[in-house]
Design a protein around this motif. Structure first.
Motif, PDB file in Angstrom:
ATOM      1  N   ASP A  10      54.180  39.212  11.112  1.00 31.00           N
ATOM      2  CA  ASP A  10      53.635  37.893  10.771  1.00 31.00           C
ATOM      3  C   ASP A  10      53.083  37.191  12.013  1.00 31.00           C
ATOM      4  O   ASP A  10      52.002  36.600  11.968  1.00 31.00           O
ATOM      5  CB  ASP A  10      54.719  37.039  10.114  1.00 31.00           C
ATOM      6  N   VAL A  13      49.731  38.760  13.012  1.00 34.27           N
ATOM      7  CA  VAL A  13      48.648  38.312  12.128  1.00 34.27           C
ATOM      8  C   VAL A  13      48.268  36.874  12.459  1.00 34.27           C
ATOM      9  O   VAL A  13      47.084  36.541  12.552  1.00 34.27           O
ATOM     10  CB  VAL A  13      49.057  38.454  10.646  1.00 34.27           C
ATOM     11  N   ALA A  44      51.903  31.615   6.382  1.00 34.02           N
ATOM     12  CA  ALA A  44      51.655  32.874   5.677  1.00 34.02           C
ATOM     13  C   ALA A  44      50.526  32.732   4.663  1.00 34.02           C
ATOM     14  O   ALA A  44      49.621  33.569   4.601  1.00 34.02           O
ATOM     15  CB  ALA A  44      52.926  33.355   4.991  1.00 34.02           C
ATOM     16  N   LEU A  45      50.549  31.679   3.883  1.00 31.32           N
ATOM     17  CA  LEU A  45      49.523  31.474   2.865  1.00 31.32           C
ATOM     18  C   LEU A  45      48.156  31.227   3.510  1.00 31.32           C
ATOM     19  O   LEU A  45      47.147  31.783   3.077  1.00 31.32           O
ATOM     20  CB  LEU A  45      49.901  30.304   1.954  1.00 31.32           C
ATOM     21  N   LEU A  48      46.742  34.470   4.912  1.00 33.06           N
ATOM     22  CA  LEU A  48      46.254  35.316   3.833  1.00 33.06           C
ATOM     23  C   LEU A  48      44.897  34.816   3.322  1.00 33.06           C
ATOM     24  O   LEU A  48      43.969  35.608   3.134  1.00 33.06           O
ATOM     25  CB  LEU A  48      47.268  35.359   2.698  1.00 33.06           C
ATOM     26  N   LEU A  51      42.213  35.587   5.919  1.00 31.13           N
ATOM     27  CA  LEU A  51      41.857  37.005   5.935  1.00 31.13           C
ATOM     28  C   LEU A  51      40.965  37.370   4.757  1.00 31.13           C
ATOM     29  O   LEU A  51      40.043  38.177   4.896  1.00 31.13           O
ATOM     30  CB  LEU A  51      43.116  37.869   5.924  1.00 31.13           C
ATOM     31  N   VAL A  52      41.209  36.775   3.588  1.00 29.88           N
ATOM     32  CA  VAL A  52      40.372  37.057   2.423  1.00 29.88           C
ATOM     33  C   VAL A  52      38.971  36.498   2.629  1.00 29.88           C
ATOM     34  O   VAL A  52      37.972  37.162   2.337  1.00 29.88           O
ATOM     35  CB  VAL A  52      41.014  36.480   1.139  1.00 29.88           C
TER      36      VAL A  52
END
Length: 113
Positions: A10, A13, A44-45, A48, A51-52
């Motif tokens: 984590d 990232v 975390a959200l 994510l 990254l998308v």
């Protein structure tokens, strides 16, 4: 041990996302501030989602920092002098008197190391 693996993954990232946020020229200063604030609040959200949205751009920006990768068929790669060639050229210059023994030793050390 499993939890420590996920924590390290984590963090990796998150650092990559923060680095890419600052590399991204398409984002304004306010956009960068919003992404960093969101990463601090919901890491975390937000990572994510980032990254998308920007995943393909991240790879391009990371490659862009290193410069172009030469092709193996590039003449500059094919004709690159080997250390043996460099030492032979330096030896020829030494024999002709264009180099001193100290200069030859320095060129030889540079070619070998």
């Amino acid at each position: 041990m499993v939890w420590s693996f996920f924590l390290v993954a984590d963090l990796i990232v998150l650092f990559q996302v923060v680095i890419d946020v600052f590399r991204n020229d398409d984002l304004s200063g306010w956009g960068k501030a919003v992404w960093v604030l969101a990463l601090l609040l919901v890491p975390a959200l937000t990572a994510l989602i980032y990254l998308v949205i920007n995943g393909s751009g991240m790879a391009a920006r990371q490659r862009g920092g290193r410069g172009p990768v030469p092709e193996p068929s590039d003449p500059q790669i094919i004709n690159a002098p080997t250390p043996v060639d460099q030492i032979a050229q330096a030896k020829a210059l030494l024999d002709s008197g264009a180099l001193t023994a100290d200069e030859f030793a320095a060129l030889k050390a540079k070619a070998l190391g």
